[in-house]
Enzyme design. Structure first.
Site, PDB file in Angstrom:
ATOM      1  N   SER A   1      -1.361 -22.842 -10.480  1.00  0.00           N
ATOM      2  CA  SER A   1      -1.936 -24.081 -10.880  1.00  0.00           C
ATOM      3  C   SER A   1      -1.596 -24.511 -12.235  1.00  0.00           C
ATOM      4  O   SER A   1      -1.873 -23.918 -13.268  1.00  0.00           O
ATOM      5  CB  SER A   1      -3.303 -24.632 -10.823  1.00  0.00           C
ATOM      6  OG  SER A   1      -3.837 -25.669 -11.487  1.00  0.00           O
TER       7      SER A   1
ATOM      8  N   HIS B   1       1.353 -25.205  -7.839  1.00  0.00           N
ATOM      9  CA  HIS B   1       0.156 -26.084  -7.362  1.00  0.00           C
ATOM     10  C   HIS B   1      -0.111 -27.073  -8.741  1.00  0.00           C
ATOM     11  O   HIS B   1      -0.171 -26.856  -9.809  1.00  0.00           O
ATOM     12  CB  HIS B   1      -1.041 -25.173  -7.358  1.00  0.00           C
ATOM     13  CG  HIS B   1      -2.311 -25.926  -6.771  1.00  0.00           C
ATOM     14  ND1 HIS B   1      -2.534 -26.346  -5.531  1.00  0.00           N
ATOM     15  CD2 HIS B   1      -3.468 -26.315  -7.551  1.00  0.00           C
ATOM     16  CE1 HIS B   1      -3.658 -26.802  -5.286  1.00  0.00           C
ATOM     17  NE2 HIS B   1      -4.157 -27.076  -6.554  1.00  0.00           N
TER      18      HIS B   1
ATOM     19  N   ASP C   1      -2.418 -29.989 -10.155  1.00  0.00           N
ATOM     20  CA  ASP C   1      -3.740 -30.564 -10.041  1.00  0.00           C
ATOM     21  C   ASP C   1      -3.846 -32.030 -10.583  1.00  0.00           C
ATOM     22  O   ASP C   1      -3.890 -32.265 -11.727  1.00  0.00           O
ATOM     23  CB  ASP C   1      -4.641 -29.806 -10.615  1.00  0.00           C
ATOM     24  CG  ASP C   1      -5.136 -28.400  -9.803  1.00  0.00           C
ATOM     25  OD1 ASP C   1      -5.101 -27.236 -10.445  1.00  0.00           O
ATOM     26  OD2 ASP C   1      -5.308 -28.727  -8.708  1.00  0.00           O
TER      27      ASP C   1
ATOM     28  N   MET D   1      -5.968 -35.626 -11.080  1.00  0.00           N
ATOM     29  CA  MET D   1      -7.450 -35.945 -11.083  1.00  0.00           C
ATOM     30  C   MET D   1      -7.495 -37.486 -11.658  1.00  0.00           C
ATOM     31  O   MET D   1      -6.717 -37.702 -12.778  1.00  0.00           O
ATOM     32  CB  MET D   1      -8.111 -35.017 -11.970  1.00  0.00           C
ATOM     33  CG  MET D   1      -8.157 -33.655 -11.454  1.00  0.00           C
ATOM     34  SD  MET D   1      -9.186 -32.306 -12.502  1.00  0.00           S
ATOM     35  CE  MET D   1      -8.503 -30.849 -12.030  1.00  0.00           C
TER      36      MET D   1
ATOM     37  N   HIS E   1      -2.185 -31.346  -5.162  1.00  0.00           N
ATOM     38  CA  HIS E   1      -3.644 -31.531  -5.034  1.00  0.00           C
ATOM     39  C   HIS E   1      -4.285 -32.881  -5.433  1.00  0.00           C
ATOM     40  O   HIS E   1      -4.544 -32.969  -6.900  1.00  0.00           O
ATOM     41  CB  HIS E   1      -4.301 -30.383  -5.550  1.00  0.00           C
ATOM     42  CG  HIS E   1      -5.818 -30.201  -5.069  1.00  0.00           C
ATOM     43  ND1 HIS E   1      -6.452 -29.284  -5.820  1.00  0.00           N
ATOM     44  CD2 HIS E   1      -6.492 -30.816  -4.327  1.00  0.00           C
ATOM     45  CE1 HIS E   1      -7.903 -29.495  -5.348  1.00  0.00           C
ATOM     46  NE2 HIS E   1      -7.930 -30.360  -4.382  1.00  0.00           N
TER      47      HIS E   1
ATOM     48  N   MET F   1      -6.985 -34.989  -6.338  1.00  0.00           N
ATOM     49  CA  MET F   1      -8.467 -34.955  -6.265  1.00  0.00           C
ATOM     50  C   MET F   1      -8.702 -36.635  -6.733  1.00  0.00           C
ATOM     51  O   MET F   1      -9.065 -36.982  -8.030  1.00  0.00           O
ATOM     52  CB  MET F   1      -9.164 -34.167  -7.542  1.00  0.00           C
ATOM     53  CG  MET F   1      -9.130 -32.825  -6.872  1.00  0.00           C
ATOM     54  SD  MET F   1      -9.084 -31.295  -8.206  1.00  0.00           S
ATOM     55  CE  MET F   1      -7.537 -31.311  -8.366  1.00  0.00           C
TER      56      MET F   1
ATOM     57  N   MET G   1     -12.169 -25.303  -1.505  1.00  0.00           N
ATOM     58  CA  MET G   1     -12.322 -25.129  -2.935  1.00  0.00           C
ATOM     59  C   MET G   1     -13.473 -24.293  -3.093  1.00  0.00           C
ATOM     60  O   MET G   1     -14.666 -24.180  -2.441  1.00  0.00           O
ATOM     61  CB  MET G   1     -13.033 -26.475  -3.652  1.00  0.00           C
ATOM     62  CG  MET G   1     -11.775 -27.580  -3.524  1.00  0.00           C
ATOM     63  SD  MET G   1     -10.187 -27.262  -4.278  1.00  0.00           S
ATOM     64  CE  MET G   1     -10.783 -27.063  -5.785  1.00  0.00           C
TER      65      MET G   1
ATOM     66  N   ASP H   1      -8.906 -22.134  -3.424  1.00  0.00           N
ATOM     67  CA  ASP H   1      -8.423 -22.856  -4.919  1.00  0.00           C
ATOM     68  C   ASP H   1      -9.721 -22.545  -5.543  1.00  0.00           C
ATOM     69  O   ASP H   1     -10.815 -23.437  -5.381  1.00  0.00           O
ATOM     70  CB  ASP H   1      -8.184 -24.145  -4.486  1.00  0.00           C
ATOM     71  CG  ASP H   1      -7.730 -24.881  -5.881  1.00  0.00           C
ATOM     72  OD1 ASP H   1      -7.206 -26.025  -5.857  1.00  0.00           O
ATOM     73  OD2 ASP H   1      -7.694 -24.167  -6.938  1.00  0.00           O
TER      74      ASP H   1
HETATM   75  C1  DX5 Z   1     -10.028 -27.366  -9.824  1.00  0.00           C
HETATM   76  C2  DX5 Z   1      -8.143 -27.134  -9.407  1.00  0.00           C
HETATM   77  C3  DX5 Z   1      -7.909 -25.853  -9.337  1.00  0.00           C
HETATM   78  C4  DX5 Z   1      -7.877 -25.133 -10.576  1.00  0.00           C
HETATM   79  C5  DX5 Z   1      -7.757 -23.518 -10.522  1.00  0.00           C
HETATM   80  O1  DX5 Z   1     -10.284 -28.582  -9.502  1.00  0.00           O
HETATM   81  O2  DX5 Z   1      -8.146 -27.904  -8.235  1.00  0.00           O
HETATM   82  O3  DX5 Z   1      -6.781 -25.742  -8.629  1.00  0.00           O
HETATM   83  O4  DX5 Z   1      -7.020 -25.793 -11.408  1.00  0.00           O
HETATM   84  O5  DX5 Z   1      -7.892 -23.032 -11.710  1.00  0.00           O
HETATM   85  P1  DX5 Z   1      -8.487 -21.734 -11.725  1.00  0.00           P
HETATM   86  O6  DX5 Z   1      -7.707 -20.708 -10.968  1.00  0.00           O
HETATM   87  O7  DX5 Z   1      -8.511 -21.302 -13.281  1.00  0.00           O
HETATM   88  O8  DX5 Z   1      -9.861 -21.735 -11.362  1.00  0.00           O
HETATM   89 ZN    ZN Z   2      -6.384 -27.670  -7.158  1.00  0.00          ZN
END
Ligand code: DX5
Ligand code: ZN
Length: 233
Positions: free
Chosen positions: A19, A44, A46, A48, A77, A79, A148, A186
């Site tokens: 990620s 990956h 992320d 948000m 991903h 969110m 998750m 994840d």
């Molecule tokens: C959290 C994300 C994950 C996170 C993973 O909301 O969806 O992808 O960035 O990071 P680590 O591997 O550090 O938990």
């Molecule tokens: Zn993620």
């Protein structure tokens, strides 16, 4: 738009998706080359919105700017409370897989159709407190499940081992369908927890902190994560 769809990936191998949320954003181009050279299978991303989760990260312009730097599939991903409106911008920016949350406010099937209409594979994700029952009815319509193992919103959190029964349950439901559905996990995945989730049936893992902040370097970290390869049936 050149796509690197997930169905080209061998779902019998443990696939590693670092990620970039944990990467050094000031050096993002080098960070992506580092993980690509180290054997990462996907990137990956992320995304948000500060509403669905209490954090705000990156958008389509960033995906567009790193698209030309890598031939790895971009595993985006979302969110977001309303992911459907962002499918086109991320697909146009170069996303290959687009995963959104079953807890979002948009119609799930419409959003899956929207993702597929751009030639992207569609993933559905569940937060820790959401039962697998909410996601299982959509299994025959998606290409990937993202379980998750932390509360979404931040990297660097601790792995939630009580998510293991959910991983096992979803894997058994996937096995009942003869479709190639990736099971991705994840949150808090490192060289220890990767063995637990691989054993439970995950064939794809997200790793942010354990790759980009690894003392031994990203390449060593990715090699160790891949060593959790078990005979995936
Ligand atoms: C959290 C994300 C994950 C996170 C993973 O909301 O969806 O992808 O960035 O990071 P680590 O591997 O550090 O938990
Ligand atoms: Zn993620």
């Amino acid at each position: 738009m050149q796509r690197y769809p997930l169905n080209n990936l061998d779902s019998r191998r443990l696939l590693v998706a670092p990620s970039i949320l944990a990467a050094n954003f000031a050096e993002l181009g080098n960070e992506i080359s580092r993980i690509e050279n180290a054997g990462a299978d996907l990137v990956h991303v992320d995304v948000m919105d500060g509403h669905f989760v209490p954090n705000l990260t990156i958008g389509p312009p960033l995906v567009q700017s790193i698209r030309k730097l890598s031939k790895l599939p971009f595993d985006v991903h979302l969110m977001l409370t309303n992911p459907k409106a962002f499918v086109k911008p991320f697909a146009d920016a170069g996303a290959d897989n687009i995963t959104f949350h079953v807890e979002c406010s948009d119609n799930i099937e419409d959003t899956i159709r929207e993702i597929r209409s751009f030639g992207c594979s569609a993933g559905l994700s569940v937060r820790p407190r959401t039962s697998a029952d909410k996601l299982i009815p959509y299994l025959d319509k998606i290409d990937l499940v993202l379980v998750m193992t932390v509360e979404p919103g931040f990297g660097g959190q601790s792995f939630m081992a009580d998510m293991m029964p959910k991983i096992i349950r979803i894997k058994s439901e996937i096995r009942k369908l003869n479709r190639n559905i990736h099971l991705e996990v994840d949150g808090g995945i490192d060289t220890k927890t990767v063995f637990m989730v691989a054993e439970a049936g995950a064939n794809m893992i997200v790793a942010g902190t354990s790759v980009f902040r690894a003392a031994e370097g990203a390449d060593e970290a990715i090699k160790k994560l891949k060593s959790a390869q078990i005979k995936l049936s």
